[in-house]
Design an enzyme around this catalytic site. Structure first.
Site, PDB file in Angstrom:
ATOM      1  N   CYS A  84     117.817  73.480  61.537  1.00  0.00           N
ATOM      2  CA  CYS A  84     117.949  75.371  61.793  1.00  0.00           C
ATOM      3  C   CYS A  84     118.573  74.696  60.039  1.00  0.00           C
ATOM      4  O   CYS A  84     118.835  74.283  59.697  1.00  0.00           O
ATOM      5  CB  CYS A  84     119.326  76.105  62.321  1.00  0.00           C
ATOM      6  SG  CYS A  84     120.669  75.403  62.581  1.00  0.00           S
ATOM      7  N   CYS A 120     121.544  72.486  60.356  1.00  0.00           N
ATOM      8  CA  CYS A 120     121.466  71.767  59.794  1.00  0.00           C
ATOM      9  C   CYS A 120     121.605  70.992  58.628  1.00  0.00           C
ATOM     10  O   CYS A 120     122.238  70.165  57.950  1.00  0.00           O
ATOM     11  CB  CYS A 120     120.315  70.748  60.858  1.00  0.00           C
ATOM     12  SG  CYS A 120     120.440  71.117  62.596  1.00  0.00           S
ATOM     13  N   ASP A 133      99.592  74.269  22.964  1.00  0.00           N
ATOM     14  CA  ASP A 133      98.730  73.126  22.058  1.00  0.00           C
ATOM     15  C   ASP A 133      96.867  73.868  21.712  1.00  0.00           C
ATOM     16  O   ASP A 133      96.857  74.273  22.877  1.00  0.00           O
ATOM     17  CB  ASP A 133      98.727  72.191  22.183  1.00  0.00           C
ATOM     18  CG  ASP A 133      97.851  71.348  21.356  1.00  0.00           C
ATOM     19  OD1 ASP A 133      98.203  71.395  20.311  1.00  0.00           O
ATOM     20  OD2 ASP A 133      97.772  69.916  21.662  1.00  0.00           O
ATOM     21  N   ASP A 172      99.396  68.365  25.764  1.00  0.00           N
ATOM     22  CA  ASP A 172      98.202  67.065  26.752  1.00  0.00           C
ATOM     23  C   ASP A 172      98.913  65.304  25.697  1.00  0.00           C
ATOM     24  O   ASP A 172      98.634  64.372  26.042  1.00  0.00           O
ATOM     25  CB  ASP A 172      97.010  66.773  26.912  1.00  0.00           C
ATOM     26  CG  ASP A 172      95.860  66.723  25.182  1.00  0.00           C
ATOM     27  OD1 ASP A 172      96.924  67.929  24.148  1.00  0.00           O
ATOM     28  OD2 ASP A 172      95.207  65.630  25.220  1.00  0.00           O
ATOM     29  N   ASP A 179     102.657  66.702  22.249  1.00  0.00           N
ATOM     30  CA  ASP A 179     103.341  67.612  23.119  1.00  0.00           C
ATOM     31  C   ASP A 179     104.422  67.217  23.382  1.00  0.00           C
ATOM     32  O   ASP A 179     105.426  67.917  24.375  1.00  0.00           O
ATOM     33  CB  ASP A 179     102.122  68.116  23.668  1.00  0.00           C
ATOM     34  CG  ASP A 179     101.050  68.554  22.891  1.00  0.00           C
ATOM     35  OD1 ASP A 179     101.108  69.108  21.602  1.00  0.00           O
ATOM     36  OD2 ASP A 179     100.306  67.964  22.953  1.00  0.00           O
TER      37      ASP A 179
END
Length: 745
Positions: free
Chosen positions: A24, A27, A441, A640, A644
């Site tokens: 639970c 825990c 981009d 990419d 960037d």
């Protein structure tokens, strides 16, 4: 035993622990606090759905110390082997014993239920028991069945619950152990020493104690099965790689388990077979189906020198390969690890839940004591007070609270992985939901990222082929798509490209190299201006190129302007549809690029992207992201390339396009494996669906307790029904999360 530690984000180390025995939210909190108290630990995140703890610590912290801390908190822990590929959450052996105990408990509980409750529900059945074995014998049979249940299948609750209670850290097992033990002890007293109990309270509750254990076990088993389904995304990923591989060793061909492959092994792959691991083509020619990695629907041609990915499907040609990565180092394993790490993360929304559940179980125990005392003061009798108190203990087990967030994360990130979207950090799930602006981009994101040279206008005193050969030489070591276009154009023309020295890449500016003793520089107009060169002579040509969505750039040789070059990069076929989808989701769109403004606007115009920031260096992209965030707007950046990476890190959510540079992927929180901008829309859709699902789960978990705890305290809910409702609540939470497996379609 391996430590399974790797370098953490702040220079320390990170260790993963598999924790057993957590049931639970309480825990989870106790394990996290136990780990945090270990000297040198910077922080620990524990996930109930995956039973995984992720510990960030200084490099000198020993894994044994972490395991010992977990064990002192009352739970078992082990460190997965460092060379193991990622796997799903419930591959440890607990589920098998849980199933066995559940079946035994149900077998014992059925006659117990029939003996006691059957007589209450069916008067004729009560008459049969009374006239055959008698009620006294029935009570003894019930005592035997309940005792076998509590100290057989139910022993797991006592082993974990009582030690936790004695440590002053009660959790779900403590509630079950306390409630069932109270019912059992009271019944034993009634059976063996009835004089100690008032006459009006002489009833036995063996069936309540036993059936509670059976129902809680059944709920936990169903929950474990559902959680296993939630983690199937990782299994499906890893199953893409074949179990065996055909290798050349000592001049002979032999089949070995794929797990036994070593880097450098020579592999033989026949037509139609899956490639067993990441490798390089040595001999042969074929087409390889890579849709599972890239989303590219058409098979990709592969020749000697090309890289192939484990799990992809070979076409009609035979290939001879050399293994470049095996086991945990393969692309598939890295993808699976990203998914697993995202599934094991904790969202900010979980912080409030953690604060509540920290005190929830002690509060429930106090409420049970008050319920018992209240019924006694109201004259309800010991038996009635006991039943109400036990019902409160059982109904309030916080299993559903602990599962509400992590199981939704597990299913949501798993579903995202199936759709080609990797959440490298689970927190991005929550952050992406609130994004209002998507900045992108241009090159490699909106466009194919594979431009071709379209124009070359030499300046007076220079020949076109001469400038192209020098430019190709200068760009020989650049990974930029424009550099590839220039090199490809020189190769197509059959030019002799000389070697270059002193190569230097200037991010956001251009490149510089020495070729044949002459300095060669290539870049945009601003780069030429910084070199003191006037590009006015090419202004008209550059303007025409920009209006045609071609990128103009310049070459300088020996300090003189040598030529205007232009390249065109076509839009990805999926970009227009993806832009429409994003706009339809209520998102504002912007383009942030280092490219020429005319070219950028020529691309953005037809797409309907009104906000364009062009001709910016990497730091300019960061500044653009900051400007877009003005007014409290949340910004996602999609890119990419190396240039960037700063913007990806600066945005509220960084989204890297698959196939981009490693540094872009590392800076991002979300990776689009298929390189398709539709992945952004998919990621946003899944983010919104997952957070909505988490809120539904939390609403159910807290609402369930808020509604039924008072009902139980008022004596309107039997302990057995409380156990059934408690088990059902966890199953409902997991079942609701499993609906996310259909999201994003």
């Amino acid at each position: 035993m391996s430590t399974h530690a790797h370098q953490g984000p702040t220079g320390g180390a990170t260790t993963a622990l598999q924790v057993e025995g957590m049931t639970c939210a309480s825990c989870v909190g106790r394990v996290e606090r136990a780990l945090a108290r270990v000297p040198g630990v910077d922080g620990a995140v524990v996930n109930l759905a995956t039973s995984r703890a992720t510990v960030h610590h200084a490099g000198g912290v020993d894994a044994a110390a972490l395991r010992a801390a977990v064990e002192r908190a009352g739970y078992a822990a082990h460190v997965p082997p460092a060379d193991a590929a990622p796997h799903g959450a419930h591959e440890h052996g607990e589920d098998g014993s849980l199933k066995r105990d559940t079946i035994i408990a149900l077998i014992l509980a059925l006659p117990l239920l029939l003996l006691e409750m059957g007589g209450h529900l069916i008067p004729a059945w009560h008459h049969v028991i009374e006239t055959t074995i008698g009620m006294a014998a029935s009570w003894w049979v019930q005592a035997a069945l309940a005792t076998a249940l509590l100290f057989g299948p139910g022993l797991r609750f006592h082993r974990a619950g009582w030690p936790a209670l004695l440590r002053g850290a009660p959790e779900m097992n403590s509630l079950v152990a306390l409630g069932t033990s109270a019912a059992w002890v009271f019944s034993v007293v009634v059976l063996l020493a009835p004089g100690l109990v008032p006459a009006e309270s002489r009833f036995v509750y063996f069936e309540a104690a036993g059936v509670i254990v059976a129902l809680v076990l059944l709920g936990r088993w169903l929950e474990a099965r559902s959680r296993g389904q939630a983690s199937q995304a990782i299994h499906r990923l890893m199953e893409l790689a074949p179990a065996v591989a055909r290798v050349e060793r000592d001049g002979t061909e032999t089949e070995i388990p794929a797990a036994a492959l070593r880097v450098g092994d020579v592999l033989l792959v026949r037509p139609g077979e899956r490639i067993p691991t990441d490798a390089l083509v040595l001999d042969g020619a074929s087409h390889v189906e890579e849709a599972m990695i890239t989303g590219e629907p058409l098979p990709v041609p592969k020749l000697a020198g090309d890289a192939v990915t484990g799990g992809t499907v070979n076409g009609a040609g035979a290939l001879r390969l050399r293994a470049t990565a095996v086991g945990a180092g393969t692309t598939l394993a890295r993808i699976a690890r990203m998914v697993e790490e995202a599934q094991g993360s904790k969202l900010p929304i979980q912080a409030a839940v953690d604060r509540i559940t920290l005190w929830f179980v002690p509060a429930v125990m106090a409420l049970a004591v008050l319920t018992f005392a209240g019924w006694l003061l109201a004259g309800g009798g010991v038996a009635q007070a006991l039943v109400a108190a036990v019902a409160v203990l059982i109904i309030a087990c916080p299993c559903a609270m602990g599962l509400a967030t992590p199981v939704s994360i597990m299913v949501g990130t798993g579903r995202a992985a199936e759709l080609g979207v990797l959440f490298r950090r689970g927190a991005a799930l929550e952050a992406l939901r609130g994004v209002q602006v998507v900045a992108m981009d241009k090159t490699g994101t909106l466009t194919e990222g594979r431009p071709a040279l379209t124009d070359l206008h030499p300046a007076e005193g220079f020949a076109a082929d001469e400038v192209l050969a020098l430019a190709a030489a200068a760009e020989a070591r650049s990974e930029h798509p424009i550099a590839h276009a220039i090199r490809e154009a020189a190769r197509t023309r059959g030019l002799d490209v000389p070697a270059a020295q002193d190569f230097e890449a200037l991010p956001g500016g251009g490149v510089r190299a020495t070729v044949g003793g002459r300095r060669v520089e290539l870049g945009a107009d601003r780069f030429m201006t910084s070199l003191g060169l006037d590009v006015a002579a090419f202004a008209a040509m550059a303007a025409a190129a920009g209006q045609a969505a071609r990128t103009p750039l310049y070459a300088a040789v020996g300090g003189r302007l040598a030529a205007l070059l232009a390249v065109a990069d076509p839009l990805r076929a999926t970009t227009p549809g993806a832009v429409v989808a994003l706009r339809g989701m209520g998102l504002s769109l912007a383009m942030v690029t280092g490219d020429n403004r005319r070219t950028a606007e020529a691309v953005a115009g037809p797409l309907g992207i009104a906000e364009v920031v062009a001709e910016v260096r990497p730091e300019g992209k960061v500044e653009a992201v900051r400007r877009l965030r003005q007014g409290g707007r949340s910004v996602a950046f999609v890119g990419d390339g190396i240039n960037d990476a700063p913007a990806l890190a600066a945005a509220d959510v960084g989204i890297a396009v698959g196939g981009g540079t490693d540094i872009a992927v590392e800076a991002a929180e979300v990776v689009l494996m298929r390189g398709d901008l539709h992945g952004v829309a998919t990621a946003v859709t899944l983010s919104r669906a997952t957070i909505r699902n988490i809120r539904q789960n939390l609403g159910w978990a807290f609402g369930y307790n808020a509604l039924l705890i008072p009902v139980a305290a008022l004596g309107l809910l039997s302990p057995m029904l409380a156990a059934a409702a408690m088990a059902l609540s966890s199953v409902c939470v997991v079942g609701n999360a499993l609906r996310l497996r259909r999201a994003g379609t």
